[in-house]
Design an enzyme around this catalytic site. Sequence first.
Site, PDB file in Angstrom:
ATOM      1  N   ALA A 279     -84.896   7.337 -14.560  1.00 62.22           N
ATOM      2  CA  ALA A 279     -84.804   6.928 -13.157  1.00 62.22           C
ATOM      3  C   ALA A 279     -84.056   8.035 -12.418  1.00 62.22           C
ATOM      4  O   ALA A 279     -83.290   8.790 -13.029  1.00 62.22           O
ATOM      5  CB  ALA A 279     -84.060   5.610 -13.055  1.00 62.22           C
TER       6      ALA A 279
ATOM      7  N   GLY B  64     -85.551   5.560 -18.015  1.00 62.43           N
ATOM      8  CA  GLY B  64     -86.769   4.974 -17.452  1.00 62.43           C
ATOM      9  C   GLY B  64     -88.032   5.668 -17.949  1.00 62.43           C
ATOM     10  O   GLY B  64     -89.110   5.060 -17.959  1.00 62.43           O
TER      11      GLY B  64
ATOM     12  N   GLU C 131     -88.714   4.155 -21.249  1.00 61.53           N
ATOM     13  CA  GLU C 131     -89.161   2.779 -20.984  1.00 61.53           C
ATOM     14  C   GLU C 131     -90.596   2.747 -20.466  1.00 61.53           C
ATOM     15  O   GLU C 131     -91.371   1.865 -20.816  1.00 61.53           O
ATOM     16  CB  GLU C 131     -88.204   2.116 -19.985  1.00 61.53           C
ATOM     17  CG  GLU C 131     -86.830   1.845 -20.601  1.00 61.53           C
ATOM     18  CD  GLU C 131     -85.781   1.476 -19.567  1.00 61.53           C
ATOM     19  OE1 GLU C 131     -85.580   2.259 -18.613  1.00 61.53           O
ATOM     20  OE2 GLU C 131     -85.167   0.413 -19.703  1.00 61.53           O
TER      21      GLU C 131
ATOM     22  N   GLU D 146     -78.538   5.483 -20.788  1.00 61.83           N
ATOM     23  CA  GLU D 146     -77.903   4.767 -19.678  1.00 61.83           C
ATOM     24  C   GLU D 146     -76.414   4.514 -19.891  1.00 61.83           C
ATOM     25  O   GLU D 146     -75.629   4.605 -18.957  1.00 61.83           O
ATOM     26  CB  GLU D 146     -78.620   3.423 -19.415  1.00 61.83           C
ATOM     27  CG  GLU D 146     -79.978   3.562 -18.741  1.00 61.83           C
ATOM     28  CD  GLU D 146     -81.126   3.812 -19.711  1.00 61.83           C
ATOM     29  OE1 GLU D 146     -80.877   4.092 -20.905  1.00 61.83           O
ATOM     30  OE2 GLU D 146     -82.280   3.726 -19.278  1.00 61.83           O
TER      31      GLU D 146
HETATM   32  N1  DAK Z   1     -82.728  12.030 -12.015  1.00 61.98           N
HETATM   33  C1  DAK Z   1     -82.677  12.956 -11.012  1.00 61.98           C
HETATM   34  N2  DAK Z   1     -82.783  14.277 -11.220  1.00 61.98           N
HETATM   35  C2  DAK Z   1     -82.914  14.692 -12.476  1.00 61.98           C
HETATM   36  C3  DAK Z   1     -82.950  13.803 -13.571  1.00 61.98           C
HETATM   37  C4  DAK Z   1     -82.854  12.410 -13.304  1.00 61.98           C
HETATM   38  N3  DAK Z   1     -82.946  11.455 -14.247  1.00 61.98           N
HETATM   39  N4  DAK Z   1     -83.080  14.520 -14.708  1.00 61.98           N
HETATM   40  C5  DAK Z   1     -83.112  15.808 -14.318  1.00 61.98           C
HETATM   41  N5  DAK Z   1     -83.024  15.920 -12.995  1.00 61.98           N
HETATM   42  C6  DAK Z   1     -83.029  17.144 -12.193  1.00 61.98           C
HETATM   43  C7  DAK Z   1     -81.719  17.893 -12.356  1.00 61.98           C
HETATM   44  O1  DAK Z   1     -80.733  17.369 -11.486  1.00 61.98           O
HETATM   45  C8  DAK Z   1     -82.139  19.299 -11.967  1.00 61.98           C
HETATM   46  O2  DAK Z   1     -82.239  19.368 -10.554  1.00 61.98           O
HETATM   47  P1  DAK Z   1     -81.677  20.659  -9.748  1.00 61.98           P
HETATM   48  O3  DAK Z   1     -80.243  20.776 -10.122  1.00 61.98           O
HETATM   49  O4  DAK Z   1     -82.515  21.805 -10.285  1.00 61.98           O
HETATM   50  O5  DAK Z   1     -81.938  20.333  -8.318  1.00 61.98           O
HETATM   51  C9  DAK Z   1     -83.553  19.384 -12.525  1.00 61.98           C
HETATM   52  O6  DAK Z   1     -83.995  18.051 -12.687  1.00 61.98           O
HETATM   53  C10 DAK Z   1     -83.603  20.090 -13.874  1.00 61.98           C
HETATM   54  O7  DAK Z   1     -82.703  19.431 -14.734  1.00 61.98           O
HETATM   55  P2  DAK Z   1     -81.566  20.223 -15.553  1.00 61.98           P
HETATM   56  O8  DAK Z   1     -81.155  21.465 -14.839  1.00 61.98           O
HETATM   57  O9  DAK Z   1     -80.514  19.246 -15.905  1.00 61.98           O
HETATM   58  O10 DAK Z   1     -82.395  20.644 -16.864  1.00 61.98           O
HETATM   59  P3  DAK Z   1     -81.817  20.877 -18.325  1.00 61.98           P
HETATM   60  O11 DAK Z   1     -82.947  21.464 -19.099  1.00 61.98           O
HETATM   61  O12 DAK Z   1     -80.513  21.586 -18.302  1.00 61.98           O
HETATM   62  O13 DAK Z   1     -81.541  19.413 -18.891  1.00 61.98           O
HETATM   63  C11 DAK Z   1     -82.065  17.053 -19.286  1.00 61.98           C
HETATM   64  C12 DAK Z   1     -82.618  18.503 -19.063  1.00 61.98           C
HETATM   65  C13 DAK Z   1     -83.245  16.100 -19.299  1.00 61.98           C
HETATM   66  C14 DAK Z   1     -81.340  17.000 -20.629  1.00 61.98           C
HETATM   67  C15 DAK Z   1     -81.061  16.757 -18.137  1.00 61.98           C
HETATM   68  O14 DAK Z   1     -81.722  17.014 -16.899  1.00 61.98           O
HETATM   69  C16 DAK Z   1     -80.618  15.333 -18.145  1.00 61.98           C
HETATM   70  O15 DAK Z   1     -79.759  14.955 -18.944  1.00 61.98           O
HETATM   71  N6  DAK Z   1     -81.156  14.547 -17.221  1.00 61.98           N
HETATM   72  C17 DAK Z   1     -80.761  13.144 -17.085  1.00 61.98           C
HETATM   73  C18 DAK Z   1     -81.349  12.350 -18.212  1.00 61.98           C
HETATM   74  C19 DAK Z   1     -80.912  10.910 -18.139  1.00 61.98           C
HETATM   75  O16 DAK Z   1     -79.715  10.586 -18.276  1.00 61.98           O
HETATM   76  N7  DAK Z   1     -81.872  10.059 -17.947  1.00 61.98           N
HETATM   77  C20 DAK Z   1     -81.640   8.644 -17.850  1.00 61.98           C
HETATM   78  C21 DAK Z   1     -81.460   8.348 -16.420  1.00 61.98           C
HETATM   79  S1  DAK Z   1     -80.824   6.723 -16.252  1.00 61.98           S
HETATM   80  C22 DAK Z   1     -81.870  -0.077 -13.751  1.00 61.98           C
HETATM   81  C23 DAK Z   1     -83.087   0.517 -13.576  1.00 61.98           C
HETATM   82  C24 DAK Z   1     -83.362   1.676 -14.229  1.00 61.98           C
HETATM   83  C25 DAK Z   1     -82.414   2.278 -15.025  1.00 61.98           C
HETATM   84  C26 DAK Z   1     -81.191   1.684 -15.204  1.00 61.98           C
HETATM   85  C27 DAK Z   1     -80.895   0.493 -14.576  1.00 61.98           C
HETATM   86  N8  DAK Z   1     -81.581  -1.233 -13.052  1.00 61.98           N
HETATM   87  C28 DAK Z   1     -82.003  -1.268 -11.674  1.00 61.98           C
HETATM   88  C29 DAK Z   1     -80.600  -2.159 -13.565  1.00 61.98           C
HETATM   89  C30 DAK Z   1     -82.740   3.513 -15.598  1.00 61.98           C
HETATM   90  C31 DAK Z   1     -81.801   4.416 -15.782  1.00 61.98           C
HETATM   91  C32 DAK Z   1     -82.149   5.748 -16.186  1.00 61.98           C
HETATM   92  O17 DAK Z   1     -83.276   6.114 -16.435  1.00 61.98           O
END
Ligand code: DAK
Length: 260
Positions: free
Chosen positions: A66, A111, A114, A134
Amino acid sequence: MEYTNLLLEKNGAVAVLTINRPKALNALNSDTLSELSTVLDELGRDSSVKVVILTGSGEKAFIAGADISQMKDFSPMEGRRFAQLGHATFRKLELLPQPVIAAVNGFALGGGCELAMACDIRLASENAKFGQPEVTLGLTAGFGGTQRLPRLVGTGLASELLFTGDVIDVQEAYRIGLVNHVYPLATLMEETLKLAKRMAGRAPVAVQLSKSAIQRGSNMDLDSAQAYEAEVFGLTFSTKDQIEGCTAFVEKRKPIFEGR
Ligand code: DAK
């Protein structure tokens, strides 16, 4: 219809749907979820589409989760709306009449993992990574991860992933049954299309009814699910394709299915 964050291409009877926000690693914001919901309605109505492939743009990510930059400022009400939109859209995908194959071409986190789990089948590239991180963000999985992951890999393994937020590589994902097959990134789409076309060549009504029996039946007790399976099985005898399929077998020729 034109979409901002999605690409939709048709390859014969196979529709390839690409989440297209590569700069944010295809993270799901509410606009993208809304577009996904709309395109699923479009695909569900399109009888020329027999199988759908879902993938992410670029070579690095399927979907990195997400959109954290949008989520960080949510009020509780906005969070609830986002969750409702996500749940409804993922369920729509799961109940789409046509089978959906996720071609996981990189990170499938939060997400993204998921969404892949809401597809019927997951194929992945060698660089794919999976996880529900998360808890590292102070969140719980919010798009069905606490429900679909245990159903796919078992409660113990799912709990470990959901409680640690650990990211696993594709071989581990394959070992625990999260993905069906692993391919080099360069051949992932070709292999996914091959599988999609094999499925698209089978009797479409029977394939769709099989999907319905799997999806609906998995939330029923065994007796109800078997009763539903019997109804579905009976229904196939009202199709031209059943007559064609069985007749072709007896006549030792390939069947020609019409999807009726
Ligand atoms: N959201 C927004 N931007 C993201 C992103 C994300 N999930 N993942 C990556 N990006 C963006 C980065 O901010 C970066 O943007 P700029 O800085 O270039 O503007 C660009 O994509 C490239 O990412 P990185 O520079 O970080 O690339 P790396 O190769 O260094 O790292 C990575 C890749 C995938 C390991 C890293 O980007 C990362 O850790 N990303 C976050 C992964 C993550 O934690 N995903 C889970 C998100 S939480 C709910 C509904 C839904 C959810 C929860 C609750 N309810 C309503 C209750 C869901 C939650 C999630 O999915």
